[in-house]
Design an enzyme around this catalytic site. Structure first.
Site, PDB file in Angstrom:
ATOM      1  N   TRP A 148      -8.312  -4.105  -1.013  1.00  0.00           N
ATOM      2  CA  TRP A 148      -7.590  -2.838  -0.826  1.00  0.00           C
ATOM      3  C   TRP A 148      -8.409  -1.666  -1.302  1.00  0.00           C
ATOM      4  O   TRP A 148      -8.460  -0.617  -0.643  1.00  0.00           O
ATOM      5  CB  TRP A 148      -6.215  -2.901  -1.485  1.00  0.00           C
ATOM      6  CG  TRP A 148      -5.340  -3.902  -0.806  1.00  0.00           C
ATOM      7  CD1 TRP A 148      -4.816  -5.043  -1.343  1.00  0.00           C
ATOM      8  CD2 TRP A 148      -4.912  -3.885   0.568  1.00  0.00           C
ATOM      9  NE1 TRP A 148      -4.093  -5.735  -0.390  1.00  0.00           N
ATOM     10  CE2 TRP A 148      -4.138  -5.055   0.780  1.00  0.00           C
ATOM     11  CE3 TRP A 148      -5.108  -3.017   1.639  1.00  0.00           C
ATOM     12  CZ2 TRP A 148      -3.557  -5.359   2.023  1.00  0.00           C
ATOM     13  CZ3 TRP A 148      -4.535  -3.314   2.875  1.00  0.00           C
ATOM     14  CH2 TRP A 148      -3.776  -4.468   3.054  1.00  0.00           C
ATOM     15  N   ASP A 150      -3.310   3.367  -6.233  1.00  0.00           N
ATOM     16  CA  ASP A 150      -2.576   2.603  -5.226  1.00  0.00           C
ATOM     17  C   ASP A 150      -1.746   1.557  -5.970  1.00  0.00           C
ATOM     18  O   ASP A 150      -2.284   0.607  -6.507  1.00  0.00           O
ATOM     19  CB  ASP A 150      -3.582   1.943  -4.271  1.00  0.00           C
ATOM     20  CG  ASP A 150      -2.922   1.019  -3.252  1.00  0.00           C
ATOM     21  OD1 ASP A 150      -1.675   0.905  -3.254  1.00  0.00           O
ATOM     22  OD2 ASP A 150      -3.662   0.413  -2.451  1.00  0.00           O
ATOM     23  N   LYS A 202       6.468  -4.321  -0.733  1.00  0.00           N
ATOM     24  CA  LYS A 202       6.281  -5.384  -1.712  1.00  0.00           C
ATOM     25  C   LYS A 202       7.351  -5.357  -2.803  1.00  0.00           C
ATOM     26  O   LYS A 202       7.911  -6.383  -3.127  1.00  0.00           O
ATOM     27  CB  LYS A 202       4.886  -5.319  -2.320  1.00  0.00           C
ATOM     28  CG  LYS A 202       3.857  -5.971  -1.409  1.00  0.00           C
ATOM     29  CD  LYS A 202       2.751  -5.086  -1.015  1.00  0.00           C
ATOM     30  CE  LYS A 202       1.905  -5.694   0.096  1.00  0.00           C
ATOM     31  NZ  LYS A 202       0.817  -4.815   0.477  1.00  0.00           N
TER      32      LYS A 202
END
Ligand SMILES: *Cc1c(COP(=O)(O)O)cnc(C)c1O
Length: 359
Positions: free
Chosen positions: A101, A169, A193
């Site tokens: 990511w 993030d 999530k």
């Protein structure tokens, strides 16, 4: 009630009570006789949903007044680009490369300025959080990924960036533990999530950063547009925001972030302990950095891994296959996964180990 145990990495498990409530209200929201999905985003009923969602988020995370809370679309992946597009303006940004990511965020930032990789754990296949960080003196901002969902590593304490705003993030661990929001310039997370369905992205951004955003951007890609209109510049992801509101109700009912965090720690400790005490399973992340959300592990052979995942699926333990880029196994144990779900998984893992040929 379903007999499945949901360990998918994302989209991921939602609290059963939230799904139940959404089901009850699906055909008739708040006595309106209509679904939340079929009323105007300018209506009083929806306005109350978005306002309540925001105020609950503010309360639960303790967000200071000088931050905006935005509900955007495009996923965390659009934030990878929107952040440098609004704020980098040809300058230098520090990025810490901790995995898949972080890498995607770095790729986008390079389009808008100079990226300094202040630290990386690529040398050991992203199995740890780097400790030696070389921030540049003139960075516009620094960027980290608080939890690498694929590698299963997590920042336990956040780096001190001095006067440089820290952007993070938090897609896979937001609302999983206590936070000091004022330590960050921007916190962002795709909802799917820990806080809702796919299609809505939460962005918490300090207002001076909103104000300093580039002027020459198309309206939808400018933070200023969304902050000025309180996420209602255009049609927002109404249903997603509604589910986030229900998830916030649920977090409150659990006793707030503190209670969620303590259950998360118990769940992770139980699972890691059973992995550490086994000769069949091996954790892949460095012990001090391993994630409370995504537990990554391998078995002693790929054949056993396939067999394990196959039998687990048959027994109702869903989503245990590791990300296609790294293989192995991964149990995602987000906020909505109850302790009993992890207990059942541990039992299953023990019984699988007992009947497996290990030397
Ligand atoms: C899932 C995930 C993303 C991607 O989110 P999208 O909403 O699919 O764009 C980004 N960062 C992290 C840490 C993630 O876990």
């Amino acid at each position: 009630m379903s007999t499945k145990h949901n360990f998918y990495a994302g989209p991921a498990i939602l609290p059963h009570d939230v799904l139940k409530k959404a089901q009850e209200e699906l055909l008739d929201f708040n006595g309106s006789g209509l679904s939340i999905m079929e009323i105007s985003h300018r209506s009083k009923d929806f306005d109350q949903v978005v306002t309540t969602a925001e105020s609950k988020i503010r309360n639960l995370l303790g967000i200071p007044e000088n931050y905006s809370v935005l509900f955007l679309q495009g996923g965390a992946s659009l934030q990878f680009g929107m952040i440098p597009m609004n704020l980098l303006k040809g300058g230098t940004a520090d990025y810490i490369n901790t995995g898949s990511w972080a890498k995607k965020a770095i790729k986008e930032a390079k389009l808008f300025g100079i990226v300094n990789i202040a630290a990386s754990s690529e040398d050991k296949n992203f199995s740890y959080i780097p400790k030696n960080i070389h921030f540049s003196p003139n960075a516009v901002y620094a960027h980290i990924t608080s939890n690498e969902t694929i590698g299963g590593i997590q920042w336990k304490t956040f780096p001190d960036t001095g006067n440089t705003p820290l952007f993070v993030d938090m897609s896979s661990d937001i609302f999983s533990r206590k936070l000091t929001v004022s330590d960050f310039g921007i916190i962002y997370a795709g909802a799917q999530k820990n806080i809702g369905p796919a299609g809505v992205t939460l962005v918490i951004i300090r207002n001076d950063l909103v104000d300093s955003g580039a002027d020459n951007l198309t309206s939808m890609l400018s933070y200023r547009t969304h902050a000025e209109k309180h996420s209602l510049y255009n049609t927002p992801p109404c249903f997603g925001i509604y589910i986030i509101k229900l998830v916030m109700d649920w977090i409150e009912q659990q006793g707030g972030i503190q209670a969620i965090e303590s259950t998360n720690e118990k769940k992770a400790a139980l699972l890691y302990e059973s992995i550490d005490n086994s000769s069949l399973y091996q954790g892949t992340a460095a012990v001090q950095d391993r994630s409370t959300m995504n537990v990554t592990f391998r078995l002693t052979s790929e054949e056993l891994e396939s067999q394990f995942i196959k039998e687990a699926t048959e027994a109702g333990f869903m989503g245990l296959k590791g990300h296609r880029s790294v293989g192995g196994c991964r149990a995602s144990i987000y906020n909505a996964m109850p302790l009993e779900g992890v207990e059942k998984l541990v039992e299953f893992m023990k019984s699988f180990e007992k009947k497996s040929p290990v030397d």
